[in-house]
Write an enzyme that holds these catalytic residues in place. Sequence first.
Site, PDB file in Angstrom:
ATOM      1  N   GLU A  12       0.813  -1.220   0.000  1.00 25.94           N
ATOM      2  CA  GLU A  12       0.000   0.000   0.000  1.00 25.94           C
ATOM      3  C   GLU A  12       0.849   1.273   0.000  1.00 25.94           C
ATOM      4  O   GLU A  12       0.305   2.368  -0.017  1.00 25.94           O
ATOM      5  CB  GLU A  12      -0.929   0.018   1.221  1.00 25.94           C
ATOM      6  CG  GLU A  12      -1.846  -1.188   1.325  1.00 25.94           C
ATOM      7  CD  GLU A  12      -2.873  -1.218   0.206  1.00 25.94           C
ATOM      8  OE1 GLU A  12      -3.406  -0.155  -0.149  1.00 25.94           O
ATOM      9  OE2 GLU A  12      -3.134  -2.320  -0.312  1.00 25.94           O
ATOM     10  N   ILE A  14       3.180   4.229   1.702  1.00 24.95           N
ATOM     11  CA  ILE A  14       3.058   4.910   2.998  1.00 24.95           C
ATOM     12  C   ILE A  14       1.672   5.547   3.047  1.00 24.95           C
ATOM     13  O   ILE A  14       1.467   6.667   2.594  1.00 24.95           O
ATOM     14  CB  ILE A  14       4.170   5.959   3.207  1.00 24.95           C
ATOM     15  CG1 ILE A  14       5.548   5.290   3.165  1.00 24.95           C
ATOM     16  CG2 ILE A  14       3.975   6.672   4.548  1.00 24.95           C
ATOM     17  CD1 ILE A  14       6.718   6.232   3.383  1.00 24.95           C
ATOM     18  N   HIS A  15       0.729   4.798   3.577  1.00 23.09           N
ATOM     19  CA  HIS A  15      -0.637   5.302   3.747  1.00 23.09           C
ATOM     20  C   HIS A  15      -0.813   5.749   5.198  1.00 23.09           C
ATOM     21  O   HIS A  15       0.168   5.828   5.941  1.00 23.09           O
ATOM     22  CB  HIS A  15      -1.664   4.242   3.311  1.00 23.09           C
ATOM     23  CG  HIS A  15      -1.503   2.921   3.988  1.00 23.09           C
ATOM     24  ND1 HIS A  15      -2.169   2.590   5.131  1.00 23.09           N
ATOM     25  CD2 HIS A  15      -0.717   1.859   3.679  1.00 23.09           C
ATOM     26  CE1 HIS A  15      -1.824   1.364   5.499  1.00 23.09           C
ATOM     27  NE2 HIS A  15      -0.933   0.901   4.635  1.00 23.09           N
ATOM     28  N   ALA A  16      -2.020   6.053   5.611  1.00 23.89           N
ATOM     29  CA  ALA A  16      -2.272   6.691   6.906  1.00 23.89           C
ATOM     30  C   ALA A  16      -1.701   5.933   8.104  1.00 23.89           C
ATOM     31  O   ALA A  16      -1.054   6.532   8.960  1.00 23.89           O
ATOM     32  CB  ALA A  16      -3.767   6.917   7.093  1.00 23.89           C
ATOM     33  N   ALA A  19       2.190   5.840   8.126  1.00 19.74           N
ATOM     34  CA  ALA A  19       2.661   7.228   8.255  1.00 19.74           C
ATOM     35  C   ALA A  19       2.515   7.685   9.699  1.00 19.74           C
ATOM     36  O   ALA A  19       3.421   8.313  10.253  1.00 19.74           O
ATOM     37  CB  ALA A  19       1.890   8.151   7.319  1.00 19.74           C
TER      38      ALA A  19
END
Length: 85
Positions: A12, A14-16, A19
Amino acid sequence: MKEFTYVITDPEGIHARPAGELVKVAKGFQCDIKLTKDGKSGDCKKIFGLMGLAVKNGNEVTITFDGEDEEAAYEGVSKFMQENM
């Protein structure tokens, strides 16, 4: 100043969630920590700075550490990246 280069392996990118976890790790250090992708940089202590870079799987990023505890930050953040991203 220390520098760490890494290719993102998380499907995916660096998603929420990752991060946010990276921000928590980075805030544990006093030095400046920046993540750079394609010439754009974001502060690793600010989630929106990281999310704005739109880092995807397979992208190469460079993380720079500058300050009094940069050695410890380099060790901590590079270990986090290798284990989680």
